[in-house]
Write a protein that holds these residues in place. Structure first.
Motif, PDB file in Angstrom:
ATOM      1  N   GLY A 224      -7.624   1.496  -2.378  1.00 50.90           N
ATOM      2  CA  GLY A 224      -7.384  -0.867  -2.413  1.00 50.90           C
ATOM      3  C   GLY A 224      -6.249  -0.650  -3.747  1.00 50.90           C
ATOM      4  O   GLY A 224      -5.668  -1.655  -3.922  1.00 50.90           O
ATOM      5  N   PHE A 225      -5.834   0.426  -4.447  1.00 52.11           N
ATOM      6  CA  PHE A 225      -4.553   0.189  -4.850  1.00 52.11           C
ATOM      7  C   PHE A 225      -3.290   0.388  -4.562  1.00 52.11           C
ATOM      8  O   PHE A 225      -3.025   0.581  -3.293  1.00 52.11           O
ATOM      9  CB  PHE A 225      -4.332   0.654  -6.154  1.00 52.11           C
ATOM     10  N   ASP A 226      -2.087  -0.220  -4.831  1.00 55.69           N
ATOM     11  CA  ASP A 226      -1.071  -0.479  -3.942  1.00 55.69           C
ATOM     12  C   ASP A 226      -0.254   0.266  -4.569  1.00 55.69           C
ATOM     13  O   ASP A 226       0.940   1.096  -4.227  1.00 55.69           O
ATOM     14  CB  ASP A 226      -0.126  -1.740  -4.555  1.00 55.69           C
ATOM     15  N   LEU A 227      -0.108   0.847  -5.906  1.00 58.02           N
ATOM     16  CA  LEU A 227       0.741   2.120  -6.428  1.00 58.02           C
ATOM     17  C   LEU A 227       0.432   2.342  -7.478  1.00 58.02           C
ATOM     18  O   LEU A 227      -0.685   2.048  -8.285  1.00 58.02           O
ATOM     19  CB  LEU A 227       1.757   1.201  -7.633  1.00 58.02           C
TER      20      LEU A 227
ATOM     21  N   MET B 194       2.827   4.911  -3.974  1.00 57.29           N
ATOM     22  CA  MET B 194       3.112   3.301  -3.346  1.00 57.29           C
ATOM     23  C   MET B 194       3.225   3.017  -2.276  1.00 57.29           C
ATOM     24  O   MET B 194       3.245   4.124  -0.963  1.00 57.29           O
ATOM     25  CB  MET B 194       3.875   2.833  -4.445  1.00 57.29           C
ATOM     26  N   ARG B 195       2.766   1.883  -1.785  1.00 57.14           N
ATOM     27  CA  ARG B 195       2.322   1.520  -0.286  1.00 57.14           C
ATOM     28  C   ARG B 195       4.275   1.533  -0.089  1.00 57.14           C
ATOM     29  O   ARG B 195       5.085   0.534  -0.868  1.00 57.14           O
ATOM     30  CB  ARG B 195       1.574   0.482  -0.136  1.00 57.14           C
ATOM     31  N   PRO B 196       4.382   0.946   1.149  1.00 59.65           N
ATOM     32  CA  PRO B 196       5.668   0.897   1.486  1.00 59.65           C
ATOM     33  C   PRO B 196       5.890  -0.783   1.174  1.00 59.65           C
ATOM     34  O   PRO B 196       7.094  -1.068   0.652  1.00 59.65           O
ATOM     35  CB  PRO B 196       5.651   0.929   3.094  1.00 59.65           C
ATOM     36  N   ASP B 197       5.169  -1.991   1.223  1.00 60.02           N
ATOM     37  CA  ASP B 197       5.482  -3.143   0.969  1.00 60.02           C
ATOM     38  C   ASP B 197       6.332  -3.369  -0.672  1.00 60.02           C
ATOM     39  O   ASP B 197       6.497  -4.053  -0.693  1.00 60.02           O
ATOM     40  CB  ASP B 197       4.365  -3.603   1.096  1.00 60.02           C
TER      41      ASP B 197
ATOM     42  N   LEU C 283       4.851  -8.347 -10.218  1.00 58.44           N
ATOM     43  CA  LEU C 283       4.513  -8.941  -8.226  1.00 58.44           C
ATOM     44  C   LEU C 283       3.787  -9.319  -7.783  1.00 58.44           C
ATOM     45  O   LEU C 283       3.205  -9.515  -6.543  1.00 58.44           O
ATOM     46  CB  LEU C 283       5.549  -8.606  -7.477  1.00 58.44           C
ATOM     47  N   GLY C 284       2.596  -8.639  -8.417  1.00 62.40           N
ATOM     48  CA  GLY C 284       1.361  -8.565  -7.710  1.00 62.40           C
ATOM     49  C   GLY C 284       0.652  -8.495  -7.725  1.00 62.40           C
ATOM     50  O   GLY C 284      -0.459  -7.919  -7.192  1.00 62.40           O
ATOM     51  N   TYR C 285       1.251  -6.805  -7.423  1.00 64.69           N
ATOM     52  CA  TYR C 285       0.540  -6.023  -6.471  1.00 64.69           C
ATOM     53  C   TYR C 285      -0.513  -4.530  -7.899  1.00 64.69           C
ATOM     54  O   TYR C 285      -0.994  -4.907  -8.859  1.00 64.69           O
ATOM     55  CB  TYR C 285       1.488  -4.516  -6.325  1.00 64.69           C
ATOM     56  N   ARG C 286      -1.755  -4.304  -7.509  1.00 60.92           N
ATOM     57  CA  ARG C 286      -2.454  -3.406  -7.526  1.00 60.92           C
ATOM     58  C   ARG C 286      -1.199  -1.872  -7.819  1.00 60.92           C
ATOM     59  O   ARG C 286      -2.129  -1.717  -7.709  1.00 60.92           O
ATOM     60  CB  ARG C 286      -3.837  -3.683  -7.065  1.00 60.92           C
ATOM     61  N   ILE C 287      -1.646  -2.078  -9.638  1.00 63.54           N
ATOM     62  CA  ILE C 287      -1.585  -0.807 -10.240  1.00 63.54           C
ATOM     63  C   ILE C 287      -2.754   0.055 -11.177  1.00 63.54           C
ATOM     64  O   ILE C 287      -3.376  -0.546 -11.723  1.00 63.54           O
ATOM     65  CB  ILE C 287      -0.832  -1.368 -11.246  1.00 63.54           C
ATOM     66  N   THR C 288      -2.268   0.600 -10.525  1.00 64.93           N
ATOM     67  CA  THR C 288      -3.369   2.200 -11.762  1.00 64.93           C
ATOM     68  C   THR C 288      -2.869   3.271 -12.163  1.00 64.93           C
ATOM     69  O   THR C 288      -1.965   3.840 -11.729  1.00 64.93           O
ATOM     70  CB  THR C 288      -5.123   2.302 -10.920  1.00 64.93           C
ATOM     71  N   GLU C 289      -3.656   4.128 -13.146  1.00 64.62           N
ATOM     72  CA  GLU C 289      -2.955   5.696 -13.351  1.00 64.62           C
ATOM     73  C   GLU C 289      -3.230   6.564 -13.194  1.00 64.62           C
ATOM     74  O   GLU C 289      -4.716   6.498 -12.806  1.00 64.62           O
ATOM     75  CB  GLU C 289      -2.431   5.109 -14.760  1.00 64.62           C
TER      76      GLU C 289
END
Length: 308
Positions: A116-119, A162-165, A189-195
């Motif tokens: 569910g993460f974007d990056l 990351m996702r293409p978006d 930009l509001g994307y969900r990020i994690t490490e």
């Protein structure tokens, strides 16, 4: 050509690419859907073009995009993201060409996108770098976290999935040396990020292209990102706010000197008079500058609304 695309910006990294690219391909096979490697040759002057020509001939999943001159890592990443998106990439990984990032971590980073993460940033738990580089990076990461509010401890890691978006939306801001702030921009930009903790190795061949000066450039870039995050659509709040404070301080100083003048004291030779006038003038200029900046933002927004 869908699947995971690994974008590798390279500048004079022939020896490293000869070893790194086959290793990336081996671990891409462990990712559902497979993938491709795209090396963005940023104007290399060594044998990188020859090495890449051979690698591309040996495997049709290896691609190269070559610039005739060195434009910098940010421009290389921007170009690589655009090409990967055009080819229908389902996930994009950015990775350095020096061999310090471990290709064995690829499946784990890409798998986190399915959570569910974007990056996902590959956080280097133990850095295999010089003492100065390790400690300046630590200070940089602390300052970035405090000023940006983005969660994380290794913003400067060049190993990210990351996702293409995300790549598409981040790309317009990849100029100068803002590639260091991909995570911060994505968070903004509001994307969900994690490490995700990853292994970090010593450089395989060659020398680092970056010196201590990049720390100071990075700090200025951090100021740029912070400004854009907070005041891109309301610049007068910054310039106007500082201008009002300056104007009020100058006005208070001049009012004080006016009272002294009425009391019969000489004020013409006082440095405080020059300071007061300067504060008022600077305050007015900053207020006007903020209004002009608002006009620029307004016209940009209006043009965006009127485009078919």
């Amino acid at each position: 050509m869908s699947g995971t695309w690994v974008v590798v910006p390279a500048f004079d990294e022939a020896e490293n690419l000869e070893v790194l690219v086959p290793r990336i391909l081996d671990h891409l096979d462990l990712i559902p859907g497979g993938g491709h490697v795209l090396v963005v040759d940023d104007g290399s002057r060594d044998s990188t073009p020859d090495v890449m020509a051979k690698l591309c001939a040996d495997n049709d999943r290896v691609h190269v995009d070559r610039s005739v001159r060195n434009r910098g890592k940010a421009a290389a990443m921007q170009r690589g993201f655009a090409l990967a998106i055009d080819e229908g990439a389902t996930a994009i990984v950015m990775m350095d060409a020096d061999g310090q990032d471990d290709p064995a971590e690829l499946p784990r980073l890409v798998a986190r996108l399915d959570d569910g993460f974007d990056l996902v940033t590959g956080a280097r738990v133990e850095r295999n770098d010089r003492f100065v580089k390790r400690h300046t990076s630590r200070l940089y990461n602390w300052a970035t976290g405090r000023l940006s509010g983005a969660p994380g401890r290794d913003f400067n890691s060049g190993f990210k999935a990351m996702r293409p978006d995300v790549a598409r939306d981040v790309s317009p801001m990849l100029y100068g040396e803002l590639h260091r702030y991909v995570t911060v921009i994505a968070h903004w930009l509001g994307y969900r990020i994690t490490e995700e903790p990853v292994q970090h190795h010593e450089r395989m061949f060659g020398k680092s292209k970056y010196g201590i000066a990049r720390f100071f450039r990075g700090f200025m870039d951090l100021m740029t990102v912070r400004f854009l995050m907070s005041y891109e659509h309301r610049p007068s709040h910054l310039f106007g706010g500082i201008g009002i404070v300056s104007f009020l301080l100058g006005g208070a100083v001049l009012a004080y000197l006016t009272v002294l003048r009425f009391l019969g004291q000489t004020i013409g030779d006082r440095p405080l008079l020059i300071a007061g006038v300067l504060l008022v003038v600077v305050g007015v200029q900053l207020l006007l500058f903020g209004l002009l900046a608002e006009l620029v933002v307004y016209n940009r927004q209006r043009d965006g609304r009127t485009k078919p």
